[in-house]
Design a protein around this motif. Structure first.
Motif, PDB file in Angstrom:
ATOM      1  N   ALA A  18     -53.071  19.554  48.664  1.00 34.59           N
ATOM      2  CA  ALA A  18     -54.502  19.266  49.064  1.00 34.59           C
ATOM      3  C   ALA A  18     -55.012  20.652  48.818  1.00 34.59           C
ATOM      4  O   ALA A  18     -54.431  21.867  49.128  1.00 34.59           O
ATOM      5  N   TRP A  23     -55.628  18.610  58.533  1.00 33.40           N
ATOM      6  CA  TRP A  23     -54.624  19.009  59.973  1.00 33.40           C
ATOM      7  C   TRP A  23     -55.186  18.602  61.364  1.00 33.40           C
ATOM      8  O   TRP A  23     -56.279  19.062  61.795  1.00 33.40           O
ATOM      9  N   ASN A  31     -51.801   7.612  63.525  1.00 32.74           N
ATOM     10  CA  ASN A  31     -51.630   8.397  61.886  1.00 32.74           C
ATOM     11  C   ASN A  31     -52.984   8.731  61.446  1.00 32.74           C
ATOM     12  O   ASN A  31     -53.484   8.631  60.353  1.00 32.74           O
ATOM     13  N   ARG A  78     -42.722   6.200  63.378  1.00 38.97           N
ATOM     14  CA  ARG A  78     -43.067   6.467  61.446  1.00 38.97           C
ATOM     15  C   ARG A  78     -42.376   5.490  60.885  1.00 38.97           C
ATOM     16  O   ARG A  78     -43.398   4.675  60.374  1.00 38.97           O
ATOM     17  N   SER A 157     -46.272   9.596  57.142  1.00 40.53           N
ATOM     18  CA  SER A 157     -46.663  10.776  57.092  1.00 40.53           C
ATOM     19  C   SER A 157     -48.500  10.595  56.068  1.00 40.53           C
ATOM     20  O   SER A 157     -48.470  10.133  55.601  1.00 40.53           O
ATOM     21  N   GLY A 158     -49.086  11.304  57.137  1.00 43.79           N
ATOM     22  CA  GLY A 158     -50.468  10.924  56.490  1.00 43.79           C
ATOM     23  C   GLY A 158     -51.203  11.447  54.769  1.00 43.79           C
ATOM     24  O   GLY A 158     -51.858  10.840  54.236  1.00 43.79           O
ATOM     25  N   ARG A 162     -51.845  10.079  50.294  1.00 41.90           N
ATOM     26  CA  ARG A 162     -52.732  10.449  48.319  1.00 41.90           C
ATOM     27  C   ARG A 162     -51.820  10.296  48.019  1.00 41.90           C
ATOM     28  O   ARG A 162     -51.895  10.668  46.401  1.00 41.90           O
ATOM     29  N   ALA A 307     -48.480  23.411  55.424  1.00 37.95           N
ATOM     30  CA  ALA A 307     -47.722  24.275  56.033  1.00 37.95           C
ATOM     31  C   ALA A 307     -46.273  24.990  55.934  1.00 37.95           C
ATOM     32  O   ALA A 307     -44.943  23.931  55.782  1.00 37.95           O
TER      33      ALA A 307
HETATM   34  C1  DP6 Z   1     -51.033  21.567  55.525  1.00 37.60           C
HETATM   35  O1  DP6 Z   1     -48.772  15.232  56.391  1.00 37.60           O
HETATM   36  O2  DP6 Z   1     -46.965  16.415  56.656  1.00 37.60           O
HETATM   37  O3  DP6 Z   1     -49.820  20.075  53.816  1.00 37.60           O
HETATM   38  O4  DP6 Z   1     -48.745  13.434  59.187  1.00 37.60           O
HETATM   39  O5  DP6 Z   1     -47.925  14.287  60.396  1.00 37.60           O
HETATM   40  O6  DP6 Z   1     -46.359  13.634  58.663  1.00 37.60           O
HETATM   41  P1  DP6 Z   1     -47.311  14.408  59.342  1.00 37.60           P
HETATM   42  O7  DP6 Z   1     -47.934  15.977  58.632  1.00 37.60           O
HETATM   43  P2  DP6 Z   1     -48.057  15.918  56.950  1.00 37.60           P
HETATM   44  O8  DP6 Z   1     -49.269  17.219  57.196  1.00 37.60           O
HETATM   45  C2  DP6 Z   1     -49.689  17.717  55.798  1.00 37.60           C
HETATM   46  C3  DP6 Z   1     -50.623  19.242  56.206  1.00 37.60           C
HETATM   47  C4  DP6 Z   1     -50.692  20.116  54.923  1.00 37.60           C
HETATM   48  C5  DP6 Z   1     -52.514  19.441  55.043  1.00 37.60           C
HETATM   49  C6  DP6 Z   1     -52.426  18.152  53.941  1.00 37.60           C
HETATM   50  O9  DP6 Z   1     -51.431  17.845  53.255  1.00 37.60           O
HETATM   51  O10 DP6 Z   1     -53.574  17.714  53.276  1.00 37.60           O
END
Ligand code: DP6
Ligand code: ADP
Ligand code: CO
Length: 352
Positions: A18, A23, A31, A78, A157-158, A162, A307
């Motif tokens: 991203a 976040w 989700n 999930r 997973s969010g 994408r 992260a």
């Molecule tokens: C910092 O999609 O891993 O990468 O939905 O809880 O599985 P969950 O989280 P996730 O979070 C990604 C956070 C990020 C920013 C992003 O990819 O947009």
């Protein structure tokens, strides 16, 4: 005797990194995010998940998932949501055509492999759940579009929603309570900006201390900076980023990318207790990118961190030598640098 036919389908899915980060969840059960986000899908030549989904009446009754040869717990809400939704779509197809085998009633056996570090801030959950959802959709021969599948992958997973598209992808947060408008859409195909490259600096392949899922929930619950990010900073970044991508304005793309990464990590530091994903090598990488840009007299490279401590540096192909050469020369010597990995990724469609 029960039919012992084994039905199976395989697929691969890419990671996406991203440039305006997701976040925060407004509804952790479905989700649904607190803000929209935009990412770039990276080439599968270097980082990808490969997943095979199979089903058979001859399998043990319980659904199973093996990731890099280790059995995983599939009882989590999930993974269960993904299985349930895909089975429901298959079941509707079976109800409409009675000649089809009743695959929706059979136990699933999923086998997945990531060829890059898992849970280290390189979007394994994104490639992982995108591959899982598409492998089962292929197995069930579902006619779903990537946007339809993105709704299911989002529940795994969010960021996974994408990874069903190549190129430049937005996850629209949506406003409906049932999540039906919280989907991924293409902003531009990879071919729109073919000179875009990403470089991955694997600072540490270790599993992160705080998962994305729990980290963002503590941020939402405790950070006072967070509200400002979700309500003011991100909407502004989304608008600027879409424009930068559509007009191929690298300096604007890079500035927003770096500022959004910094804003996200600032909310992590403002979380209580604070979450630190960046380490000293990550911070050194930020300084090297600043030096590269200063020397060039314009912005030719942009850092971003998910992260985890691993850096992703975006740049245009014509600057490969100066960007990759400078980073390698300086960071290749530092402690904490693992494997000396600098990989240049094209961006491409997921079906390429
Ligand atoms: C910092 O999609 O891993 O990468 O939905 O809880 O599985 P969950 O989280 P996730 O979070 C990604 C956070 C990020 C920013 C992003 O990819 O947009
Ligand atoms: P990352 O930064 O790598 O996305 P997360 O904390 O978001 O880290 O998610 C890591 C988790 O995602 C893993 O612990 C695992 O549960 C899940 N995951 C990763 N890869 C896969 C995969 N190929 N198939 C299914 N689940 C996966
Ligand atoms: Co993740």
């Amino acid at each position: 005797m029960a039919d012992s036919t084994i039905y199976q389908a395989s697929t691969t899915a890419p990671v996406n990194i991203a440039v305006v980060k997701y976040w925060g969840k407004r509804d952790p059960k479905q989700n649904l995010p607190t803000n929209s986000s935009i990412s770039v899908t990276l080439s599968q030549k270097d980082l990808r998940t490969h997943t095979t989904a199979a089903c058979s009446a001859s399998f043990p009754k319980e659904d199973t998932l093996r990731l890099n040869s280790s059995p995983q717990d599939v009882s989590g809400a999930r993974t269960q949501a993904c299985f349930r939704e895909l089975r429901a779509l298959r079941s509707a197809v079976e109800a409409a055509d009675h000649s089809l085998p009743k695959l929706s009633t059979l136990p699933l056996r999923i086998v997945s492999e990531n060829n890059f570090p898992t849970a280290a801030g390189l979007a394994s959950s994104a490639a992982g759940f995108a591959a899982l959802v598409r492998a089962i959709a292929n197995l069930y021969e579902l006619p779903s579009s990537p946007t339809e599948l993105s709704k299911i992958a989002r529940q795994g997973s969010g960021s996974a929603c994408r990874s069903l598209f190549g190129g430049y992808v937005a996850w629209q947060m949506g406003s409906k309570n049932d999540g039906s408008d919280s989907v991924a859409v293409e902003v531009a195909p990879a071919s729109h900006w073919p000179t875009m490259r990403a470089l991955i600096l694997v600072v540490s392949a270790e599993k992160k201390g705080v998962s994305s899922t729990s980290g963002m929930q503590i941020t939402v619950a405790t950070s006072k900076l967070f509200k400002q990010r979700a309500e003011v900073v991100v909407p502004e970044h989304m608008e600027l980023m879409e424009k930068a991508i559509l007009s191929k304005d690298f300096e604007s793309f890079a500035t927003v990318t770096m500022m959004d990464s910094n804003s996200f990590h600032a909310t992590c530091a403002d979380t209580f207790p604070p979450i630190f994903y960046l380490n000293d090598v990550s911070k050194a990488a930020i300084r090297v990118v600043e030096d590269i840009n200063k020397k060039a007299g314009k912005i030719i490279a942009a850092y971003t961190f998910d992260a985890g401590p691993n850096a992703v540096i975006y740049f245009e192909e014509e600057n490969l030598d100066v960007v990759a050469g400078t980073l390698k020369a300086i960071l290749g010597e530092l402690d904490g640098w693992q494997g000396n990995q600098i990989k240049v990724q094209g961006t491409e469609g997921v079906d390429d």
